[in-house]
Design an enzyme around this catalytic site. Structure first.
Site, PDB file in Angstrom:
ATOM      1  N   GLU A 135     -11.063  -9.392   3.622  1.00 51.61           N
ATOM      2  CA  GLU A 135      -9.622  -8.978   3.881  1.00 51.61           C
ATOM      3  C   GLU A 135      -9.693  -8.926   5.362  1.00 51.61           C
ATOM      4  O   GLU A 135     -10.630  -8.149   5.883  1.00 51.61           O
ATOM      5  CB  GLU A 135      -9.169  -7.784   3.326  1.00 51.61           C
ATOM      6  CG  GLU A 135      -7.809  -7.414   3.922  1.00 51.61           C
ATOM      7  CD  GLU A 135      -7.113  -6.152   3.546  1.00 51.61           C
ATOM      8  OE1 GLU A 135      -7.534  -5.748   2.355  1.00 51.61           O
ATOM      9  OE2 GLU A 135      -6.314  -5.603   4.183  1.00 51.61           O
TER      10      GLU A 135
ATOM     11  N   ARG B 270      -9.568   7.915  -0.628  1.00 51.37           N
ATOM     12  CA  ARG B 270     -10.420   8.427   0.464  1.00 51.37           C
ATOM     13  C   ARG B 270     -11.310   9.328  -0.170  1.00 51.37           C
ATOM     14  O   ARG B 270     -11.159  10.395  -0.777  1.00 51.37           O
ATOM     15  CB  ARG B 270      -9.463   8.637   1.777  1.00 51.37           C
ATOM     16  CG  ARG B 270      -8.559   7.796   2.248  1.00 51.37           C
ATOM     17  CD  ARG B 270      -8.254   8.293   3.593  1.00 51.37           C
ATOM     18  NE  ARG B 270      -9.458   8.322   4.641  1.00 51.37           N
ATOM     19  CZ  ARG B 270      -9.553   7.441   5.622  1.00 51.37           C
ATOM     20  NH1 ARG B 270      -8.974   6.334   5.980  1.00 51.37           N
ATOM     21  NH2 ARG B 270     -10.523   7.733   6.592  1.00 51.37           N
TER      22      ARG B 270
ATOM     23  N   HIS C 201      -5.798   3.459  -1.594  1.00 48.58           N
ATOM     24  CA  HIS C 201      -7.041   3.847  -1.079  1.00 48.58           C
ATOM     25  C   HIS C 201      -7.407   5.195  -1.351  1.00 48.58           C
ATOM     26  O   HIS C 201      -6.668   6.292  -0.991  1.00 48.58           O
ATOM     27  CB  HIS C 201      -6.928   3.794   0.456  1.00 48.58           C
ATOM     28  CG  HIS C 201      -8.156   3.999   1.226  1.00 48.58           C
ATOM     29  ND1 HIS C 201      -8.191   3.752   2.607  1.00 48.58           N
ATOM     30  CD2 HIS C 201      -9.578   4.327   0.771  1.00 48.58           C
ATOM     31  CE1 HIS C 201      -9.681   4.210   3.041  1.00 48.58           C
ATOM     32  NE2 HIS C 201     -10.392   4.339   1.858  1.00 48.58           N
TER      33      HIS C 201
ATOM     34  N   ASP D  64      -0.074   4.512  -0.158  1.00 53.06           N
ATOM     35  CA  ASP D  64      -0.747   5.859   0.372  1.00 53.06           C
ATOM     36  C   ASP D  64       0.112   6.761   1.019  1.00 53.06           C
ATOM     37  O   ASP D  64       0.093   7.839   0.377  1.00 53.06           O
ATOM     38  CB  ASP D  64      -1.863   5.338   1.327  1.00 53.06           C
ATOM     39  CG  ASP D  64      -3.116   4.680   0.551  1.00 53.06           C
ATOM     40  OD1 ASP D  64      -3.114   4.664  -0.519  1.00 53.06           O
ATOM     41  OD2 ASP D  64      -3.889   4.264   1.467  1.00 53.06           O
ATOM     42  N   HIS D  65       1.054   6.410   1.870  1.00 55.71           N
ATOM     43  CA  HIS D  65       1.616   7.232   2.382  1.00 55.71           C
ATOM     44  C   HIS D  65       2.927   7.795   1.879  1.00 55.71           C
ATOM     45  O   HIS D  65       3.403   8.904   2.161  1.00 55.71           O
ATOM     46  CB  HIS D  65       2.221   6.505   3.864  1.00 55.71           C
ATOM     47  CG  HIS D  65       0.891   6.256   4.799  1.00 55.71           C
ATOM     48  ND1 HIS D  65      -0.172   7.127   4.989  1.00 55.71           N
ATOM     49  CD2 HIS D  65       0.479   4.997   5.154  1.00 55.71           C
ATOM     50  CE1 HIS D  65      -0.772   6.826   5.761  1.00 55.71           C
ATOM     51  NE2 HIS D  65      -0.559   5.593   5.754  1.00 55.71           N
TER      52      HIS D  65
ATOM     53  N   ARG E 100      -7.266  12.652   1.077  1.00 59.53           N
ATOM     54  CA  ARG E 100      -6.179  13.244   1.987  1.00 59.53           C
ATOM     55  C   ARG E 100      -4.794  12.844   1.394  1.00 59.53           C
ATOM     56  O   ARG E 100      -3.755  13.094   1.896  1.00 59.53           O
ATOM     57  CB  ARG E 100      -6.187  12.648   3.434  1.00 59.53           C
ATOM     58  CG  ARG E 100      -6.044  11.401   3.633  1.00 59.53           C
ATOM     59  CD  ARG E 100      -5.922  11.110   4.966  1.00 59.53           C
ATOM     60  NE  ARG E 100      -7.498  11.237   5.722  1.00 59.53           N
ATOM     61  CZ  ARG E 100      -7.685  10.779   6.814  1.00 59.53           C
ATOM     62  NH1 ARG E 100      -6.978   9.953   7.640  1.00 59.53           N
ATOM     63  NH2 ARG E 100      -9.146  10.739   7.424  1.00 59.53           N
TER      64      ARG E 100
ATOM     65  N   GLU F   9      -8.761   0.193  -2.633  1.00 63.60           N
ATOM     66  CA  GLU F   9      -9.510   0.400  -1.595  1.00 63.60           C
ATOM     67  C   GLU F   9     -10.439   1.576  -1.714  1.00 63.60           C
ATOM     68  O   GLU F   9     -10.220   2.618  -2.215  1.00 63.60           O
ATOM     69  CB  GLU F   9      -8.770   0.371  -0.330  1.00 63.60           C
ATOM     70  CG  GLU F   9      -7.759  -0.697  -0.169  1.00 63.60           C
ATOM     71  CD  GLU F   9      -6.998  -0.157   1.064  1.00 63.60           C
ATOM     72  OE1 GLU F   9      -7.119   0.640   1.924  1.00 63.60           O
ATOM     73  OE2 GLU F   9      -5.907  -1.242   1.503  1.00 63.60           O
TER      74      GLU F   9
ATOM     75  N   HIS G 276      -3.381  -4.535   7.869  1.00 66.03           N
ATOM     76  CA  HIS G 276      -3.663  -3.456   8.827  1.00 66.03           C
ATOM     77  C   HIS G 276      -2.783  -3.565   9.930  1.00 66.03           C
ATOM     78  O   HIS G 276      -2.903  -4.427  10.579  1.00 66.03           O
ATOM     79  CB  HIS G 276      -4.892  -3.198   9.133  1.00 66.03           C
ATOM     80  CG  HIS G 276      -5.192  -1.619   9.469  1.00 66.03           C
ATOM     81  ND1 HIS G 276      -4.575  -1.058  10.813  1.00 66.03           N
ATOM     82  CD2 HIS G 276      -5.627  -0.435   8.636  1.00 66.03           C
ATOM     83  CE1 HIS G 276      -5.058   0.241  10.473  1.00 66.03           C
ATOM     84  NE2 HIS G 276      -5.485   0.579   9.248  1.00 66.03           N
TER      85      HIS G 276
ATOM     86  N   THR H 292      -8.116   3.432   8.761  1.00 69.20           N
ATOM     87  CA  THR H 292      -9.362   2.760   9.049  1.00 69.20           C
ATOM     88  C   THR H 292      -9.217   2.055  10.219  1.00 69.20           C
ATOM     89  O   THR H 292      -8.328   1.062  10.561  1.00 69.20           O
ATOM     90  CB  THR H 292      -9.249   1.624   7.603  1.00 69.20           C
ATOM     91  OG1 THR H 292      -8.868   2.706   6.271  1.00 69.20           O
ATOM     92  CG2 THR H 292     -10.744   1.046   7.530  1.00 69.20           C
TER      93      THR H 292
ATOM     94  N   ASN I 184       0.825  -1.125   0.014  1.00 65.07           N
ATOM     95  CA  ASN I 184       0.241   0.006  -0.043  1.00 65.07           C
ATOM     96  C   ASN I 184       1.033   1.186   0.048  1.00 65.07           C
ATOM     97  O   ASN I 184       1.526   1.402   0.802  1.00 65.07           O
ATOM     98  CB  ASN I 184      -0.939   0.000   1.209  1.00 65.07           C
ATOM     99  CG  ASN I 184      -1.872   1.200   1.537  1.00 65.07           C
ATOM    100  OD1 ASN I 184      -1.339   2.111   1.047  1.00 65.07           O
ATOM    101  ND2 ASN I 184      -2.989   0.942   1.715  1.00 65.07           N
TER     102      ASN I 184
HETATM  103  N1  PXP Z   1      -5.718  -3.148   4.277  1.00 67.86           N
HETATM  104  C1  PXP Z   1      -6.643  -2.194   4.413  1.00 67.86           C
HETATM  105  C2  PXP Z   1      -7.900  -2.590   3.974  1.00 67.86           C
HETATM  106  C3  PXP Z   1      -6.524  -0.717   4.582  1.00 67.86           C
HETATM  107  O1  PXP Z   1      -7.454   0.189   4.759  1.00 67.86           O
HETATM  108  C4  PXP Z   1      -5.148  -0.615   5.030  1.00 67.86           C
HETATM  109  C5  PXP Z   1      -4.589   0.974   5.274  1.00 67.86           C
HETATM  110  O2  PXP Z   1      -4.959   1.744   4.362  1.00 67.86           O
HETATM  111  C6  PXP Z   1      -4.075  -1.746   4.738  1.00 67.86           C
HETATM  112  C7  PXP Z   1      -4.414  -2.700   4.717  1.00 67.86           C
HETATM  113  C8  PXP Z   1      -2.721  -1.160   5.172  1.00 67.86           C
HETATM  114  O3  PXP Z   1      -2.410  -0.809   6.590  1.00 67.86           O
HETATM  115  P1  PXP Z   1      -1.137  -0.486   6.968  1.00 67.86           P
HETATM  116  O4  PXP Z   1      -0.797   0.915   6.501  1.00 67.86           O
HETATM  117  O5  PXP Z   1      -1.278  -0.199   8.519  1.00 67.86           O
HETATM  118  O6  PXP Z   1      -0.015  -1.538   6.689  1.00 67.86           O
END
Ligand code: PXP
Length: 240
Positions: A153, A44, A42, A8-9, A48, A69, A191, A100, A6
């Site tokens: 998931e 959102r 994701h 996103d960050h 963000r 996502e 997560h 989340t 992921n």
């Molecule tokens: N799975 C889902 C459904 C999520 O929403 C997220 C966070 O966006 C993750 C996995 C990844 O989580 P983390 O960033 O804590 O590894």
């Protein structure tokens, strides 16, 4: 086991200055070189981190598989049906949350989120495989199976928060995984997974996919994202 990263960050860092770096698409390509089986993003409702343009660019550029996502929001579901990711994971969204915080409310014992059924139908019609992000409990898994999705998931947040003090959250994940498999659901998990806590989850044989973001992007600041993915890949593979 498939490892989805992921990113996103990466976009979170970019959005801190609203410039064009770092580019999450470029990061995704590095992740693929580091051994990722797929990329997760994701979009959102508050935009963000990931933006609509990132979703389109990612769909064009990712050569492995894209997991989008999303919450059941009309404009985002429409975008998903246009770009047709390999799979879509439906997640709950609360505006004030940092991340989340829980799995989807599938309406066990009360009215399910009304838009959910319609959203699943729209995604299926576009030929997209659907996964539901849920907590590891039997009643919610039953409901996911009734909704006719291919996958769930399992939310590993409770495990990530408590694995040092108790074996119970891991046991809960194990039990939920075999229960879901028996109902014919593919099981993904994610997560809060980190380099420290990933292996016991990766060792659950029926889990076929992990989605990991924050820990890998954090490590990438120190070693680069390709190396950060490679390290996670080794841990996951060693646990199987
Ligand atoms: N799975 C889902 C459904 C999520 O929403 C997220 C966070 O966006 C993750 C996995 C990844 O989580 P983390 O960033 O804590 O590894």
């Amino acid at each position: 086991m498939r490892l989805y990263i992921n990113v996103d960050h990466v976009a979170t860092v970019r959005q801190a200055r609203r410039t064009d770096e770092p580019d999450p698409v470029e990061a995704a390509l590095h992740c693929e070189r580091g051994g990722a089986d797929g990329i997760t993003i994701h979009l959102r409702e508050d935009r963000r981190h990931i933006q609509d343009a990132d979703v389109r660019a990612m769909a064009e550029s990712v050569t492995t598989a894209l997991n989008l996502e999303l919450a059941a929001a009309d404009d985002i579901v429409t975008l998903a049906t246009e770009i047709r990711p390999h799979h879509a994971t439906l997640v709950p969204e609360r505006r004030a949350e940092v991340t989340t915080e829980g799995g989807l409310d599938l309406g066990v014992g009360h009215q399910a989120e009304p838009r959910l059924k319609d959203t699943i139908a729209r995604l299926h019609k576009a030929g997209i495989r659907v996964s539901l992000f849920i907590d590891p409990d039997h009643a919610t898994i039953d409901r996911a199976a009734e909704l006719g999705v291919a996958a769930i998931e399992l939310h590993t947040g409770e495990y990530a928060n408590r694995y040092r003090e108790s074996e119970k959250p891991l046991e809960r994940l194990r039990i939920a995984t075999s229960y879901a498999k028996d109902l014919g659901l593919a099981v993904h998990a994610g997560h809060g997974l980190t380099y420290r806590n990933v292996q016991p989850v990766a060792a659950i044989p029926e889990i076929e996919e992990l989605n990991i973001g924050h820990s890998i992007v954090s490590r990438s600041i120190l070693v680069g994202i390709e190396a950060a993915v490679r390290e996670m890949r080794s841990l996951v593979d060693a646990a199987r």
